[in-house]
Design a protein around this motif. Sequence first.
Motif, PDB file in Angstrom:
ATOM      1  N   ALA A  28     -45.578 -75.764  46.765  1.00 34.51           N
ATOM      2  CA  ALA A  28     -45.012 -76.856  45.971  1.00 34.51           C
ATOM      3  C   ALA A  28     -45.635 -76.909  44.578  1.00 34.51           C
ATOM      4  N   ILE A  29     -46.943 -76.739  44.527  1.00 37.27           N
ATOM      5  CA  ILE A  29     -47.635 -76.776  43.240  1.00 37.27           C
ATOM      6  C   ILE A  29     -47.301 -75.544  42.408  1.00 37.27           C
ATOM      7  N   TRP A  30     -47.163 -74.406  43.082  1.00 32.20           N
ATOM      8  CA  TRP A  30     -46.860 -73.160  42.387  1.00 32.20           C
ATOM      9  C   TRP A  30     -45.569 -73.249  41.575  1.00 32.20           C
ATOM     10  N   VAL A  31     -44.570 -73.948  42.093  1.00 37.99           N
ATOM     11  CA  VAL A  31     -43.246 -73.983  41.439  1.00 37.99           C
ATOM     12  C   VAL A  31     -43.019 -75.265  40.639  1.00 37.99           C
ATOM     13  N   LEU A  32     -44.079 -76.014  40.348  1.00 42.77           N
ATOM     14  CA  LEU A  32     -43.915 -77.285  39.640  1.00 42.77           C
ATOM     15  C   LEU A  32     -43.237 -77.114  38.287  1.00 42.77           C
ATOM     16  N   ASN A  33     -43.662 -76.123  37.505  1.00 43.00           N
ATOM     17  CA  ASN A  33     -43.059 -75.961  36.180  1.00 43.00           C
ATOM     18  C   ASN A  33     -41.580 -75.614  36.281  1.00 43.00           C
ATOM     19  N   PRO A  48     -33.302 -70.310  25.837  1.00 45.11           N
ATOM     20  CA  PRO A  48     -33.222 -69.823  27.221  1.00 45.11           C
ATOM     21  C   PRO A  48     -34.277 -68.779  27.544  1.00 45.11           C
ATOM     22  N   ALA A  49     -34.594 -67.883  26.601  1.00 45.98           N
ATOM     23  CA  ALA A  49     -35.605 -66.859  26.838  1.00 45.98           C
ATOM     24  C   ALA A  49     -36.989 -67.490  26.983  1.00 45.98           C
ATOM     25  N   GLN A  50     -37.310 -68.486  26.152  1.00 43.73           N
ATOM     26  CA  GLN A  50     -38.597 -69.172  26.269  1.00 43.73           C
ATOM     27  C   GLN A  50     -38.708 -69.916  27.592  1.00 43.73           C
ATOM     28  N   THR A  51     -37.612 -70.541  28.002  1.00 48.44           N
ATOM     29  CA  THR A  51     -37.614 -71.243  29.294  1.00 48.44           C
ATOM     30  C   THR A  51     -37.835 -70.259  30.431  1.00 48.44           C
ATOM     31  N   GLY A  52     -37.156 -69.114  30.380  1.00 46.59           N
ATOM     32  CA  GLY A  52     -37.332 -68.107  31.414  1.00 46.59           C
ATOM     33  C   GLY A  52     -38.763 -67.623  31.494  1.00 46.59           C
ATOM     34  N   PHE A  53     -39.407 -67.403  30.343  1.00 44.65           N
ATOM     35  CA  PHE A  53     -40.799 -66.953  30.337  1.00 44.65           C
ATOM     36  C   PHE A  53     -41.727 -68.034  30.870  1.00 44.65           C
ATOM     37  N   MET A  54     -41.497 -69.281  30.446  1.00 48.57           N
ATOM     38  CA  MET A  54     -42.329 -70.396  30.912  1.00 48.57           C
ATOM     39  C   MET A  54     -42.255 -70.538  32.433  1.00 48.57           C
ATOM     40  N   ILE A  55     -41.048 -70.376  32.983  1.00 55.23           N
ATOM     41  CA  ILE A  55     -40.857 -70.496  34.423  1.00 55.23           C
ATOM     42  C   ILE A  55     -41.473 -69.317  35.165  1.00 55.23           C
ATOM     43  N   SER A  56     -41.425 -68.141  34.557  1.00 58.75           N
ATOM     44  CA  SER A  56     -41.900 -66.934  35.241  1.00 58.75           C
ATOM     45  C   SER A  56     -43.418 -66.798  35.229  1.00 58.75           C
ATOM     46  N   LEU A  57     -44.102 -67.445  34.289  1.00 58.70           N
ATOM     47  CA  LEU A  57     -45.538 -67.234  34.134  1.00 58.70           C
ATOM     48  C   LEU A  57     -46.350 -67.636  35.367  1.00 58.70           C
ATOM     49  N   PRO A  58     -46.096 -68.798  35.995  1.00 62.53           N
ATOM     50  CA  PRO A  58     -46.846 -69.106  37.226  1.00 62.53           C
ATOM     51  C   PRO A  58     -46.601 -68.079  38.332  1.00 62.53           C
ATOM     52  N   ILE A  59     -45.367 -67.563  38.413  1.00 65.17           N
ATOM     53  CA  ILE A  59     -45.056 -66.557  39.432  1.00 65.17           C
ATOM     54  C   ILE A  59     -45.862 -65.297  39.170  1.00 65.17           C
ATOM     55  N   LEU A  60     -45.886 -64.870  37.910  1.00 64.49           N
ATOM     56  CA  LEU A  60     -46.627 -63.671  37.542  1.00 64.49           C
ATOM     57  C   LEU A  60     -48.121 -63.851  37.810  1.00 64.49           C
ATOM     58  N   ALA A  61     -48.664 -64.997  37.410  1.00 66.05           N
ATOM     59  CA  ALA A  61     -50.094 -65.246  37.621  1.00 66.05           C
ATOM     60  C   ALA A  61     -50.425 -65.290  39.109  1.00 66.05           C
ATOM     61  N   LEU A 344     -43.954 -60.396  41.822  1.00 69.11           N
ATOM     62  CA  LEU A 344     -43.666 -59.855  40.497  1.00 69.11           C
ATOM     63  C   LEU A 344     -42.155 -59.771  40.277  1.00 69.11           C
ATOM     64  N   GLY A 345     -41.424 -59.453  41.351  1.00 67.45           N
ATOM     65  CA  GLY A 345     -39.969 -59.468  41.260  1.00 67.45           C
ATOM     66  C   GLY A 345     -39.456 -60.858  40.935  1.00 67.45           C
ATOM     67  N   GLY A 346     -40.114 -61.870  41.491  1.00 67.75           N
ATOM     68  CA  GLY A 346     -39.738 -63.240  41.175  1.00 67.75           C
ATOM     69  C   GLY A 346     -40.016 -63.603  39.731  1.00 67.75           C
ATOM     70  N   ALA A 347     -41.056 -62.987  39.138  1.00 73.25           N
ATOM     71  CA  ALA A 347     -41.353 -63.240  37.729  1.00 73.25           C
ATOM     72  C   ALA A 347     -40.333 -62.585  36.821  1.00 73.25           C
ATOM     73  N   ILE A 348     -39.773 -61.475  37.280  1.00 66.80           N
ATOM     74  CA  ILE A 348     -38.770 -60.766  36.476  1.00 66.80           C
ATOM     75  C   ILE A 348     -37.455 -61.537  36.426  1.00 66.80           C
ATOM     76  N   LEU A 349     -37.062 -62.122  37.558  1.00 65.43           N
ATOM     77  CA  LEU A 349     -35.731 -62.720  37.659  1.00 65.43           C
ATOM     78  C   LEU A 349     -35.482 -63.841  36.649  1.00 65.43           C
ATOM     79  N   PRO A 350     -36.390 -64.830  36.474  1.00 62.71           N
ATOM     80  CA  PRO A 350     -36.109 -65.870  35.476  1.00 62.71           C
ATOM     81  C   PRO A 350     -35.955 -65.307  34.062  1.00 62.71           C
ATOM     82  N   ASN A 351     -36.729 -64.259  33.747  1.00 64.18           N
ATOM     83  CA  ASN A 351     -36.599 -63.646  32.427  1.00 64.18           C
ATOM     84  C   ASN A 351     -35.257 -62.941  32.273  1.00 64.18           C
TER      85      ASN A 351
END
Length: 418
Positions: A28-33, A48-61, A344-351
């Motif tokens: 739950a905390i992981w996907v807060l952003n 949209p690109a900035q939003t995708g990166f912002m959303i993907s960063l917690p997944i990548l980390a 990492l695949g999840g980090a790619i998808l929002p971008n």
Amino acid sequence: MASFKTVMKSGHPPTLFAAFLYFDFCFAIWVLNGAMGPFITETYKLTPAQTGFMISLPILAGAIMRFPLGILAQYIGRKNAAITEMSVIILAMIYGFFFVSSYNDVLAMGVLLGIAGASFGVALSLGSGWFPPEHKGLAMGIAGAGNSGTVLAVLFAPPLAQAYGWQAVYGFAGAVMVIPLIVMIILAKEPPDSEHQSFKEHISCLFTKDGWAFSLIYVITFGGFIGLSNFLPTFFYEQFAVTKVEAGRLTMLAAFMGSGIRIVGGYFADRIGGIAVLSVVLLAAIGSFLALTSTPSLAVTTILFMLCFAALGAGNGALFQLVPLRYPTNTAVSGSMIGEIGALGGAILPNVMGFSKQYTGAFATGFVVYAVFAAVVLGCLFLWQKKWVGAWVGPRGKVIDPTPAQLQAAGRLEPIAA
């Protein structure tokens, strides 16, 4: 066919419950952003690109942190690793509550949210560690159903953000994180299924073809689940002009399907085989992704996402029925590695979705890319299973009774040739 009661008697249910709760709250905390994506996007006027990166960063980390946490768990114990992680998460939420006030701060907070995303391998190994091989698929499915934390995030974060401001949600998250921490301390017991191994033996899964094969499958099943879970609030908000709270509720419907069906995926993988279940769910996921490219109505889109998430969730459960069979002595490390690549695949998808929207004006291209990738992995699975069956798993991916020699060799096949 063993009853649920019989399965529970074969292991330690309190530890399984503690592992589920730990993973649930961490997820739950992981996907807060992602859950608060529309609020953050509106605050800082993001593209949209900035939003995708912002959303993907917690997944990548979170993906990057999974493997080190798995290694730590092998040395200090899975229970102690979980307690340590949850304690650090609480401190991170305090930082978010008091100090996040710019887009760069949001990105920094995304890295800290990734700490919660590292819980996957430890939670599944801890929860299933008390159970025999023939029941590990169901046990891992139950522990892995903690990805229902997505439901908690998209259900509660948007209305709390609407009422108190989205920064305040970090404070609420830190407060409730105390609950799984206390449960873990009181109820969980370290499983007896670990052996003393060298560091080289711990990371042996990194040098096997099967480990990378599992990882590619998980890029589709889990990567698709976590990537879409994070992006859907933004997708519904922008595509159908619903309110931010309604976008969270629509995402909840899809995420709930994926979380609940994960247990079913593990259950059927134990009975008909993980390979068979994976084949079916990959076909279903491909069909769902392609159907979404036609930009159907809101109701049809929601149903398609529910079907897609159900397939991805079942695939997650089925894959992790196979992992402890292939790597019986270092499941935490192998699970963390596979989970890391999958995330990492999840980090790619929002971008991909963000760039698709920004440069084509629609999200369809992003769905096509993931559908094509899933089709390639399905074809590879057909080839891989010919080598797996008989070597360490039975027909269709069912459990076989290994010989002592096979037990010794499990998880330590020859490295990939250069």
